[in-house]
Scaffold this motif. Structure first.
Motif, PDB file in Angstrom:
ATOM      1  N   ASP A  45      -0.037  13.330   4.095  1.00  9.71           N
ATOM      2  CA  ASP A  45       0.252  12.629   5.351  1.00  9.71           C
ATOM      3  C   ASP A  45       1.438  11.671   5.281  1.00  9.71           C
ATOM      4  OD1 ASP A  45      -1.137  11.012   3.657  1.00  9.71           O
ATOM      5  OD2 ASP A  45      -2.834  10.664   5.000  1.00  9.71           O
ATOM      6  N   ALA A  49       4.744  11.735   7.736  1.00  7.46           N
ATOM      7  CA  ALA A  49       4.689  10.705   8.785  1.00  7.46           C
ATOM      8  C   ALA A  49       6.055  10.430   9.407  1.00  7.46           C
ATOM      9  CB  ALA A  49       4.126   9.423   8.195  1.00  7.46           C
ATOM     10  N   ASP A  50       6.040   9.823  10.601  1.00  3.14           N
ATOM     11  CA  ASP A  50       7.286   9.484  11.311  1.00  3.14           C
ATOM     12  C   ASP A  50       8.226   8.668  10.427  1.00  3.14           C
ATOM     13  OD1 ASP A  50       6.045  10.610  13.426  1.00  3.14           O
ATOM     14  OD2 ASP A  50       5.399   8.703  14.314  1.00  3.14           O
ATOM     15  N   TRP A  51       7.625   7.802   9.621  1.00  2.00           N
ATOM     16  CA  TRP A  51       8.422   6.927   8.768  1.00  2.00           C
ATOM     17  C   TRP A  51       8.624   7.523   7.372  1.00  2.00           C
ATOM     18  CZ3 TRP A  51       4.676   6.365   5.231  1.00  2.00           C
ATOM     19  CH2 TRP A  51       3.347   6.375   5.684  1.00  2.00           C
ATOM     20  N   TRP A 215      -3.578   8.442  -0.724  1.00  2.00           N
ATOM     21  CA  TRP A 215      -2.862   7.207  -0.971  1.00  2.00           C
ATOM     22  C   TRP A 215      -2.828   6.334   0.275  1.00  2.00           C
ATOM     23  CZ3 TRP A 215       1.504   5.412   1.548  1.00  2.00           C
ATOM     24  CH2 TRP A 215       2.110   4.282   0.991  1.00  2.00           C
ATOM     25  N   SER A 216      -2.615   6.954   1.451  1.00  2.00           N
ATOM     26  CA  SER A 216      -2.422   6.186   2.677  1.00  2.00           C
ATOM     27  C   SER A 216      -3.609   5.312   3.028  1.00  2.00           C
ATOM     28  CB  SER A 216      -2.159   7.112   3.862  1.00  2.00           C
ATOM     29  OG  SER A 216      -1.082   7.941   3.595  1.00  2.00           O
ATOM     30  N   ASP A 217      -4.829   5.867   2.919  1.00  2.00           N
ATOM     31  CA  ASP A 217      -5.990   5.043   3.293  1.00  2.00           C
ATOM     32  C   ASP A 217      -6.125   3.860   2.354  1.00  2.00           C
ATOM     33  OD1 ASP A 217      -6.237   7.678   2.491  1.00  2.00           O
ATOM     34  OD2 ASP A 217      -8.379   7.821   2.865  1.00  2.00           O
ATOM     35  N   TYR A 219      -3.699   2.324   0.657  1.00  2.00           N
ATOM     36  CA  TYR A 219      -2.662   1.332   0.929  1.00  2.00           C
ATOM     37  C   TYR A 219      -2.956   0.581   2.226  1.00  2.00           C
ATOM     38  CZ  TYR A 219       1.771  -0.657  -0.502  1.00  2.00           C
ATOM     39  OH  TYR A 219       2.730  -1.513  -0.969  1.00  2.00           O
ATOM     40  N   GLY A 220      -3.508   1.306   3.211  1.00  2.00           N
ATOM     41  CA  GLY A 220      -3.886   0.679   4.485  1.00  2.00           C
ATOM     42  C   GLY A 220      -4.942  -0.393   4.285  1.00  2.00           C
ATOM     43  N   LEU A 221      -5.947  -0.095   3.468  1.00  2.00           N
ATOM     44  CA  LEU A 221      -7.004  -1.082   3.194  1.00  2.00           C
ATOM     45  C   LEU A 221      -6.432  -2.305   2.499  1.00  2.00           C
ATOM     46  CD1 LEU A 221      -9.966   1.165   1.989  1.00  2.00           C
ATOM     47  CD2 LEU A 221      -9.925  -0.297   4.006  1.00  2.00           C
ATOM     48  N   LEU A 223      -3.339  -3.433   2.696  1.00  2.00           N
ATOM     49  CA  LEU A 223      -2.550  -4.224   3.650  1.00  2.00           C
ATOM     50  C   LEU A 223      -3.445  -4.986   4.624  1.00  2.00           C
ATOM     51  CD1 LEU A 223       0.496  -1.911   4.475  1.00  2.00           C
ATOM     52  CD2 LEU A 223       0.398  -3.886   2.959  1.00  2.00           C
ATOM     53  N   LYS A 224      -4.678  -4.471   4.839  1.00  2.00           N
ATOM     54  CA  LYS A 224      -5.632  -5.202   5.682  1.00  2.00           C
ATOM     55  C   LYS A 224      -6.402  -6.236   4.874  1.00  2.00           C
ATOM     56  CE  LYS A 224      -8.176  -3.262   8.954  1.00  2.00           C
ATOM     57  NZ  LYS A 224      -9.196  -2.291   9.445  1.00  2.00           N
ATOM     58  N   ASP A 225      -5.945  -6.493   3.633  1.00  2.00           N
ATOM     59  CA  ASP A 225      -6.569  -7.505   2.768  1.00  2.00           C
ATOM     60  C   ASP A 225      -7.982  -7.158   2.327  1.00  2.00           C
ATOM     61  OD1 ASP A 225      -4.650  -9.268   2.191  1.00  2.00           O
ATOM     62  OD2 ASP A 225      -5.106 -10.684   3.801  1.00  2.00           O
ATOM     63  N   ASP A 228      -7.423  -6.866  -3.513  1.00  2.00           N
ATOM     64  CA  ASP A 228      -6.342  -7.679  -4.060  1.00  2.00           C
ATOM     65  C   ASP A 228      -5.209  -6.815  -4.605  1.00  2.00           C
ATOM     66  OD1 ASP A 228      -7.563 -10.388  -3.816  1.00  2.00           O
ATOM     67  OD2 ASP A 228      -9.121  -9.410  -5.014  1.00  2.00           O
ATOM     68  N   TYR A 239       9.721  -0.880  -0.467  1.00  2.00           N
ATOM     69  CA  TYR A 239       9.518  -0.635   0.961  1.00  2.00           C
ATOM     70  C   TYR A 239       9.447  -1.949   1.717  1.00  2.00           C
ATOM     71  CZ  TYR A 239       6.931  -0.138   5.278  1.00  2.00           C
ATOM     72  OH  TYR A 239       6.531  -0.249   6.578  1.00  2.00           O
TER      73      TYR A 239
END
Lengths: 347, 533
Positions: A45, A49-51, A215-217, A219-221, A223-225, A228, A239
């Motif tokens: 994904d 992705a767009d980015w 990986w995306s899920d 990294y998303g978690l 970034l949502k703190d 750690d 990035y």
């Protein structure tokens, strides 16, 4: 009363007709569009992705190929391979992109892939010369735990240090069965600790918030703190630095060294566009694509382009020790190691 | 129905014969551990759901007059159809490490709690969320049908709350509880999407999730088969046990009009109010979280997203088709059930009892063949038969949806059909009414509330289910839950929140408003009917 029921019956009839018509409408594949040739690429994904790198690569290749390039995203890298296996003869995939050297042998054993015959002399990988004519490398990076400097003042400097952290220090990792970073971490611990690898996992277990599919899920978690540290790459902080002008993120340098990931692509044997696929494989090593990759996939390019790597990458931690287990060796032990891993986490 | 089951079992067994090593694979220590944790999880979930649900039903049956009681109970009923994935998302927003509760705690300068939402506690919490509401809704009907006189008598005897509960309330649900508990146990034992999302690590995988992983992560069909057959066996045994226990076959009971409020000590009333408010908050917070998160989503962008529009229309069409199929098959089964179960028809025939048992068993088929096992069956069939995968996907999805709703549909419809048979058979025979005209004249209006209820149930459950689609979903065939799952997995939290809100809105609208829309019409027709009569 009779009238009401009668109208209801007719209404019901109409509803059935409508439903049947609509049902037929969805059964017709939506991809029956008119284009000369469609090159279908299965990938993970974040790549599609767009980015991610896909839109730029798609646009550049379509300018020369008179074809329609379609990237199909799966929730994880190994997921793309499994999708081709699941679909069997009916797969639309011409190319699977985003596997790495660790899973390449497993992919080779499926017998689904054919030779790419690309010219590989331009490759400048840390491992030296490339001889595999089925899997073509297009970028590389090193696995590392990424953290936010605002939340973690003193990141662990080794697995030993990570194991010694209190249990409320949380990490999020990926599943080695679905995700190449997840498999990478498993092999990283394996290569660094050998027979003691499962002891490492035993002490890491309470610190793992969750094991994600891709990986995306994860990294998303992060970034949502929700954690750690997240298993990602030494190059991921680039990035935040380059795209977001955010200098808070860094990768933790581990004394044991860092495991190298070389990402590869391969042509599916059942492809009806073999020539086009081979053209695309060669295109992956062109300066055009190799210049797109660093600032969209946030890893090192596989060749040295005229433009070189972006400034921001030079600030990154470059591991002194790079670890990599030979692909054949990995495949010999992969299932056993994964079973042990599942068992250890399951205790 | 039974034919589908047999066909499936045959396919699976045939495939097993061609993969002889699958059973050996599945019986390793990893498998025993999966079984152990799944059992622990399902037991915990069931016990807690029943406890919390009973407590809530008890409180609600005493507090019959408070503002919003009707809506409160309607919301409880809707828990059954709320899309699990959407609620799980809401629960994470509320209880996550940086969720609402933790932020509130930090704001109040308390120390935040450790994350517990992933893993056993998260799974059990989500299961209790759904199933306690279901238990409460079911038991409330029983408690409310306790004759007022009994309660008055108990009061005049000066029994305390616990004594009253033991002597009055508990006996009224003793026939219901075992069946309800086993149903919940099976649902939690075969739970898929909640475990997939909140499981945290392979440790707490259910067999369903293991099947999914064996197919999608390892592409080990032999292992998947072994797991599927084991699960099939365990569930079938449990269901047969359950059918012996379940004297009272009604999974859901109709609301009654008991509005008698017993005057109780203020303390007891206070406790009851507290239970109601507390559970209400726990129930509402995730819903509010989904709504507020969803409000921030960019709906204009979402409306322009081709994939979203395709998923939305596919989901709506599938839900509609499933609804029609459920209505059709539940009516047929209920008619057969009524024929076999009533004295004036065939109840005395010696084949009736075994047939009735078979019918009951097949209506609870879904509990034995949950979506992933079913999906695997279809998947293997599709591979050996060939043909368009999208068509197979539609077929598998419809079958799974119908089987999923049938236990609840039959439970609601069969008693009504039996009632109608008992009441109108003589009249219908004497008038010479047969089949279609009889259905048109008698049953269609008599069981209309049940049919509307089943329709909304079928529509909502089909719309929100993430099961078979997890195996069959691909770029050409996506549904809303599948798209939501993918967006959640690729940190498009913003779009995921938008989709979640839309799913929640459709579900609540259909489930809460549809019966009202039709109910008013029904009241009118009923009036007209009585006038004619």
């Amino acid at each position: 009363m009779f009238n009401t029921t009668l109208t209801n019956a007719t209404r019901f009839g109409r509803a059935v007709n409508l439903a049947t018509a609509l049902g037929l409408a969805i059964a017709v594949p939506a991809t029956a569009m008119a284009a000369d040739k469609t090159l279908t690429i299965y990938t993970y994904d974040a790549f599609a992705a767009d980015w991610g790198p896909a839109p730029g690569i798609e646009k550049a290749f379509e300018e020369t190929c008179e074809c329609d390039v379609q990237f199909i995203a799966t929730d994880s890298s190994i997921g793309a391979l499994r999708k081709v296996q699941l679909e069997g003869d009916q797969t639309k995939a011409d190319i699977v992109l985003g596997l790495d050297t660790n899973i390449a042998e497993a992919a080779r054993e499926t017998g689904l892939f054919i030779e790419h015959n690309a010219e590989v002399s331009s490759l400048t990988l840390p491992t030296g010369e490339w001889t595999d004519n089925t899997f073509l490398p297009f970028d590389y990076s090193y696995f590392a735990f990424v953290y936010n400097k605002d939340n973690v003042a003193e990141p662990p400097a080794s697995f030993e240090a990570l194991m010694a952290m209190p249990d409320d220090f949380k990490i999020v990792i990926q599943d080695p069965r679905s995700s190449t970073p997840g498999l990478g971490l498993l092999l990283w611990v394996q290569e660094a600790y050998g027979d003691k690898a499962m002891d490492v996992w035993k002490s890491l277990a309470p610190k793992i918030v969750t094991v994600t599919k891709g990986w995306s899920d994860a990294y998303g978690l992060f970034l949502k703190d929700e954690a750690d540290m997240v298993l990602s790459y030494t190059t991921s902080p680039a990035y935040h630095d380059i795209a977001e002008d955010d200098q808070r993120f860094a990768s933790a340098a581990f004394d044991e060294g860092h495991y190298l990931q070389i990402e590869v692509a391969a042509i599916v044997g059942s492809s009806k566009n073999k020539e086009l696929s081979q053209e695309f494989m060669q295109f992956m090593l062109s300066d055009t694509v190799q210049d797109i990759i660093p600032t969209t996939n946030w890893v090192y390019p596989a060749t040295t382009t005229a433009n070189g790597i972006p400034e921001g990458f030079k600030k990154l931690h470059l591991p002194e020790t790079s670890l990599l287990i030979d692909g054949v060796e990995v495949e010999k032990n992969r299932t056993a190691w994964i079973d042990q891993w599942v068992e250890t986490l399951g205790q | 129905m039974a034919a589908v089951f047999l066909l499936l079992a045959a396919t699976l067994l045939y495939q097993l014969a061609t993969h002889p090593d699958s059973l050996a694979l599945s019986l390793g220590p990893r498998f025993t551990r999966t079984l152990y944790w799944t059992t622990v999880q399902a037991t915990l979930s069931t016990v807690l759901s029943v406890l919390v649900g009973t407590l809530l039903a008890w409180a609600l049956s005493y507090r019959t007059r408070f503002v919003g009681r009707g809506i409160y109970i309607a919301l409880l009923s809707s828990a059954m159809v709320l899309p699990t994935l959407v609620i799980a998302l809401g629960i994470v927003t509320v209880l996550g490490r940086s969720g609402w509760i933790n932020e509130a705690l930090q704001w109040l300068e308390f120390s935040p709690f450790d994350p517990f939402i992933f893993g056993l506690s998260g799974i059990v919490l989500a299961h209790v969320y759904f199933n306690a509401s279901y238990v409460a809704r079911t038991l409330l009907g029983r408690f409310e049908s306790i004759p007022v006189e009994q309660r008055k008598l108990a009061r005049s005897l000066g029994l305390n709350a616990w004594q009253r509960f033991k002597m009055i309330e508990l006996p009224s649900v003793s026939g219901t509880l075992p069946g309800v508990s086993i149903t919940i146990f099976l649902l939690c034992f075969t739970s898929f999407s909640i475990v997939l999302m909140l499981g945290g690590s392979p440790k707490y995988n259910t067999l369903e999730v293991s099947i999914y992983e064996a197919i999608k992560l390892d592409f080990d069909l032999g292992r998947a088969l072994g797991l599927a057959l084991t699960q099939l066996g365990i569930c079938a045994v449990l269901i047969i046990l359950a059918s012996r226990l379940r004297k009272d076959n009604r999974l859901i009971s109709a609301p009654s009009a008991n509005q008698y409020q017993i005057k109780d000590s203020t303390m007891l009333a206070g406790i009851q109010h507290m239970i109601i408010v507390l559970f209400g908050l726990i129930f509402l917070l995730p819903l509010i979280a989904v709504i507020t998160d969803g409000m921030n989503a960019n709906f204009i962008k979402l409306a322009g997203d081709k994939n979203f529009l395709r998923a939305l229309s596919t989901s709506l069409i599938i839900a509609l088709l499933s609804t029609l199929l459920v209505l059709f098959s539940s009516v047929l089964i209920a008619i057969a059930y009524a024929t076999l179960a009533t004295q004036q028809r065939l109840a005395n025939n010696r084949f009736s009892q075994p047939l009735l048992k078979l019918l009951r068993f097949s209506s609870t088929l879904y509990l034995a063949v949950p979506s992933l096992v079913l999906g695997l069956g279809f998947f293997l069939l599709a591979r050996s038969v060939g043909g368009s995968q999208t068509l197979w996907a539609v077929f598998a999805l419809l079958t799974s949806n119908v089987l999923m709703v049938l236990p609840f549909a039959i439970a609601a419809l069969a008693p009504a059909m039996v009632k109608s048979a008992n009441r109108y058979d003589k009249l219908a025979f004497s008038l010479g009414l047969k089949r279609w005209s009889r259905w048109r004249l008698i049953e269609s209006s008599l069981v209309k509330p049940e049919l509307i209820y089943i329709a909304s149930l079928a529509f909502c459950m089909s719309l929100g289910d993430l099961g078979v689609i997890a195996l069959f979903g691909n770029q050409d065939f996506i549904t809303l839950p599948w798209l939501l799952f993918q967006k959640m997995g690729s940190y498009r939290t913003d779009e995921a929140a938008g989709i979640a809100l839309i799913m929640l809105a459709i579900t609540l609208a259909v489930f809460l408003l549809l019966p009202h829309l039709f109910a008013s019409k029904k009241a009118q027709t009923e009036k007209g009917y009585h006038a004619e009569a």
